[in-house]
Design a protein around this motif. Structure first.
Motif, PDB file in Angstrom:
ATOM      1  N   TYR A   1       2.223  13.867  28.010  1.00 41.28           N
ATOM      2  CA  TYR A   1       1.224  14.581  28.807  1.00 41.28           C
ATOM      3  C   TYR A   1      -0.154  13.965  28.603  1.00 41.28           C
ATOM      4  O   TYR A   1      -0.891  13.716  29.559  1.00 41.28           O
ATOM      5  CB  TYR A   1       1.205  16.074  28.456  1.00 41.28           C
ATOM      6  CG  TYR A   1       0.197  16.836  29.285  1.00 41.28           C
ATOM      7  CD1 TYR A   1       0.548  17.361  30.518  1.00 41.28           C
ATOM      8  CD2 TYR A   1      -1.127  16.974  28.857  1.00 41.28           C
ATOM      9  CE1 TYR A   1      -0.387  18.023  31.303  1.00 41.28           C
ATOM     10  CE2 TYR A   1      -2.062  17.641  29.642  1.00 41.28           C
ATOM     11  CZ  TYR A   1      -1.689  18.157  30.863  1.00 41.28           C
ATOM     12  OH  TYR A   1      -2.618  18.791  31.640  1.00 41.28           O
ATOM     13  N   LEU A   2      -0.510  13.741  27.335  1.00 41.75           N
ATOM     14  CA  LEU A   2      -1.826  13.172  27.042  1.00 41.75           C
ATOM     15  C   LEU A   2      -1.982  11.777  27.635  1.00 41.75           C
ATOM     16  O   LEU A   2      -3.037  11.442  28.179  1.00 41.75           O
ATOM     17  CB  LEU A   2      -2.067  13.145  25.527  1.00 41.75           C
ATOM     18  CG  LEU A   2      -2.167  14.505  24.837  1.00 41.75           C
ATOM     19  CD1 LEU A   2      -2.299  14.331  23.329  1.00 41.75           C
ATOM     20  CD2 LEU A   2      -3.307  15.329  25.388  1.00 41.75           C
ATOM     21  N   LYS A   3      -0.938  10.969  27.550  1.00 42.34           N
ATOM     22  CA  LYS A   3      -1.002   9.618  28.126  1.00 42.34           C
ATOM     23  C   LYS A   3      -1.235   9.662  29.630  1.00 42.34           C
ATOM     24  O   LYS A   3      -1.926   8.810  30.177  1.00 42.34           O
ATOM     25  CB  LYS A   3       0.295   8.847  27.841  1.00 42.34           C
ATOM     26  CG  LYS A   3       0.414   8.358  26.423  1.00 42.34           C
ATOM     27  CD  LYS A   3       1.738   7.622  26.240  1.00 42.34           C
ATOM     28  CE  LYS A   3       1.965   7.247  24.792  1.00 42.34           C
ATOM     29  NZ  LYS A   3       3.291   6.634  24.584  1.00 42.34           N
ATOM     30  N   GLU A   4      -0.661  10.656  30.281  1.00 43.60           N
ATOM     31  CA  GLU A   4      -0.798  10.789  31.735  1.00 43.60           C
ATOM     32  C   GLU A   4      -2.145  11.382  32.158  1.00 43.60           C
ATOM     33  O   GLU A   4      -2.592  11.148  33.268  1.00 43.60           O
ATOM     34  CB  GLU A   4       0.328  11.671  32.292  1.00 43.60           C
ATOM     35  CG  GLU A   4       1.691  11.021  32.238  1.00 43.60           C
ATOM     36  CD  GLU A   4       2.801  11.961  32.692  1.00 43.60           C
ATOM     37  OE1 GLU A   4       2.504  12.984  33.356  1.00 43.60           O
ATOM     38  OE2 GLU A   4       3.967  11.682  32.359  1.00 43.60           O
ATOM     39  N   HIS A   5      -2.776  12.158  31.281  1.00 41.01           N
ATOM     40  CA  HIS A   5      -3.977  12.901  31.670  1.00 41.01           C
ATOM     41  C   HIS A   5      -5.263  12.466  30.967  1.00 41.01           C
ATOM     42  O   HIS A   5      -6.330  12.984  31.290  1.00 41.01           O
ATOM     43  CB  HIS A   5      -3.751  14.400  31.452  1.00 41.01           C
ATOM     44  CG  HIS A   5      -2.737  14.957  32.390  1.00 41.01           C
ATOM     45  ND1 HIS A   5      -1.389  14.958  32.112  1.00 41.01           N
ATOM     46  CD2 HIS A   5      -2.867  15.499  33.623  1.00 41.01           C
ATOM     47  CE1 HIS A   5      -0.735  15.494  33.125  1.00 41.01           C
ATOM     48  NE2 HIS A   5      -1.614  15.825  34.053  1.00 41.01           N
ATOM     49  N   LEU A   6      -5.157  11.552  30.018  1.00 35.40           N
ATOM     50  CA  LEU A   6      -6.336  11.062  29.315  1.00 35.40           C
ATOM     51  C   LEU A   6      -6.431   9.549  29.448  1.00 35.40           C
ATOM     52  O   LEU A   6      -5.417   8.867  29.630  1.00 35.40           O
ATOM     53  CB  LEU A   6      -6.267  11.420  27.820  1.00 35.40           C
ATOM     54  CG  LEU A   6      -6.228  12.888  27.435  1.00 35.40           C
ATOM     55  CD1 LEU A   6      -6.097  13.026  25.919  1.00 35.40           C
ATOM     56  CD2 LEU A   6      -7.459  13.626  27.927  1.00 35.40           C
ATOM     57  N   SER A   7      -7.635   9.039  29.297  1.00 34.88           N
ATOM     58  CA  SER A   7      -7.819   7.589  29.257  1.00 34.88           C
ATOM     59  C   SER A   7      -7.132   7.052  27.996  1.00 34.88           C
ATOM     60  O   SER A   7      -6.868   7.804  27.042  1.00 34.88           O
ATOM     61  CB  SER A   7      -9.304   7.242  29.227  1.00 34.88           C
ATOM     62  OG  SER A   7      -9.885   7.726  28.024  1.00 34.88           O
TER      63      SER A   7
END
Length: 131
Positions: free
Chosen positions: A13-19
């Motif tokens: 999720y973080l990889k998809e939604h954060l730089s």
């Protein structure tokens, strides 16, 4: 602690939604939080999860963050409702509950307060703040 599969879901999720830079920062905070938890006698599993997810809302547009903050079930004071730089901590605490079904009060508090030091913070909140 969340199992490896669950941690993998959080990371995806973080990889998809954060730089990439913000994602790397989040992983580093999680690892630092674990080291601090070991040193100060806090739960290392909770420290990792809170550290990893502390910036889950960091790159959400301001208007969207404001909408989340305005509907927050957390105790949000009037000053915080006007302090845009603080919105991502409050919104992040809300999001982890809805996105990942995390309801542990220590983790929620650590994410919610990671941007500010306030009196009588629980140990895990202090750790994530420092990490």
């Amino acid at each position: 602690m969340a199992d490896k599969k669950t941690i993998g879901i959080y990371k995806e999720y973080l990889k998809e939604h954060l730089s990439k830079k913000r994602y790397t920062h989040s992983v580093n905070v999680a690892n630092s939080a674990v080291e601090l938890a070991k040193r100060y006698g806090a739960d290392t599993d909770k420290a990792y999860v809170a550290g990893l997810l502390h910036d889950v809302a960091k790159e959400i547009p301001s208007l969207e963050l404001a909408a989340i903050v305005s509907k927050s079930t957390l105790d949000v004071c009037d000053i915080e409702k006007k302090a845009v730089p603080l919105f991502h901590g409050i919104a992040g605490a809300e999001l982890v509950q809805t996105l990942f079904d995390i309801h542990d009060p220590e983790i929620i508090s650590a994410i919610r307060y990671h941007t500010v030091a306030c009196g009588n913070m629980p140990k895990l909140s202090q750790i994530v703040y420092l990490a």
